[in-house]
Design an enzyme around this catalytic site. Sequence first.
Site, short mmCIF file in Angstrom:
data_model
loop_
_atom_site.label_atom_id
_atom_site.label_comp_id
_atom_site.label_asym_id
_atom_site.label_seq_id
_atom_site.Cartn_x
_atom_site.Cartn_y
_atom_site.Cartn_z
N ASP A 123 19.26 -45.48 53.71
CA ASP A 123 19.36 -44.17 53.57
C ASP A 123 20.86 -43.96 53.01
OD1 ASP A 123 19.21 -41.57 53.87
OD2 ASP A 123 20.07 -41.47 55.92
N ASP A 129 23.39 -40.75 53.15
CA ASP A 129 24.35 -40.07 53.83
C ASP A 129 24.11 -40.50 55.24
OD1 ASP A 129 25.12 -37.73 51.55
OD2 ASP A 129 22.75 -37.50 51.60
#
Length: 219
Positions: free
Chosen positions: A11, A13
């Site tokens: 991922d 952020d």
Amino acid sequence: MALSCDAIIFDLDGVLVDSDAVITRRWKRWAEERGIPFEEVEAVQTGRPAIEVIEEVAPHLDPEAEIDRLGDEMAADTEGVEAFDGAKALLDRLPEDRWAIATSGRHRTATARMAHVGLPEPEVFVTADDVEQGKPAPEPYQQAATGLGIDPGCCVVLEDAPAGVASARRAGASVLGVATSTSRNALAAATAVIPHVEALDVRAEEAGLRVDWQHEEQA
């Protein structure tokens, strides 16, 4: 503890990039301008595509128009955005065909943040613009694994949000929760939880990748 895999899917952020300040700032402003309690947004926005958040908390608004404006603001605002310690070093030592990113952010926002902090872009980069169903549906991680030519079950995913952990698990991947933006308890469905990416030691081996970590907490 350690996991063996063929590839790692990140991922963005909360895992590689610390963008919590700008995300909170922009969502607060959006909610205030539309008369929506920020608490309602905050309760559902972490790790999910922004358009789905808008559809949930503001069904009376045009989601496409709202996401275009919010997306422009998110991409342009890089104040306070930083790479997490160890993120660039980790990516630089991974073989290019053994890692990918699957983010709930839109492509222009994700690339703007990565360029701002000096992180390399992967060959396989799945964003909210590329999927029909975002996290917690499995599609983002299924698509990233397909792009790498690797079965999701042979991948390790790094995620900071419960929705992302659910997405990766549904895709069949092993998941390491990264407790930067949410608590360890909220990431309990992960295989294990680490405090940040700097806790990882990843080595390329003949059979694939070996992922070791420190300060682990089993789910």
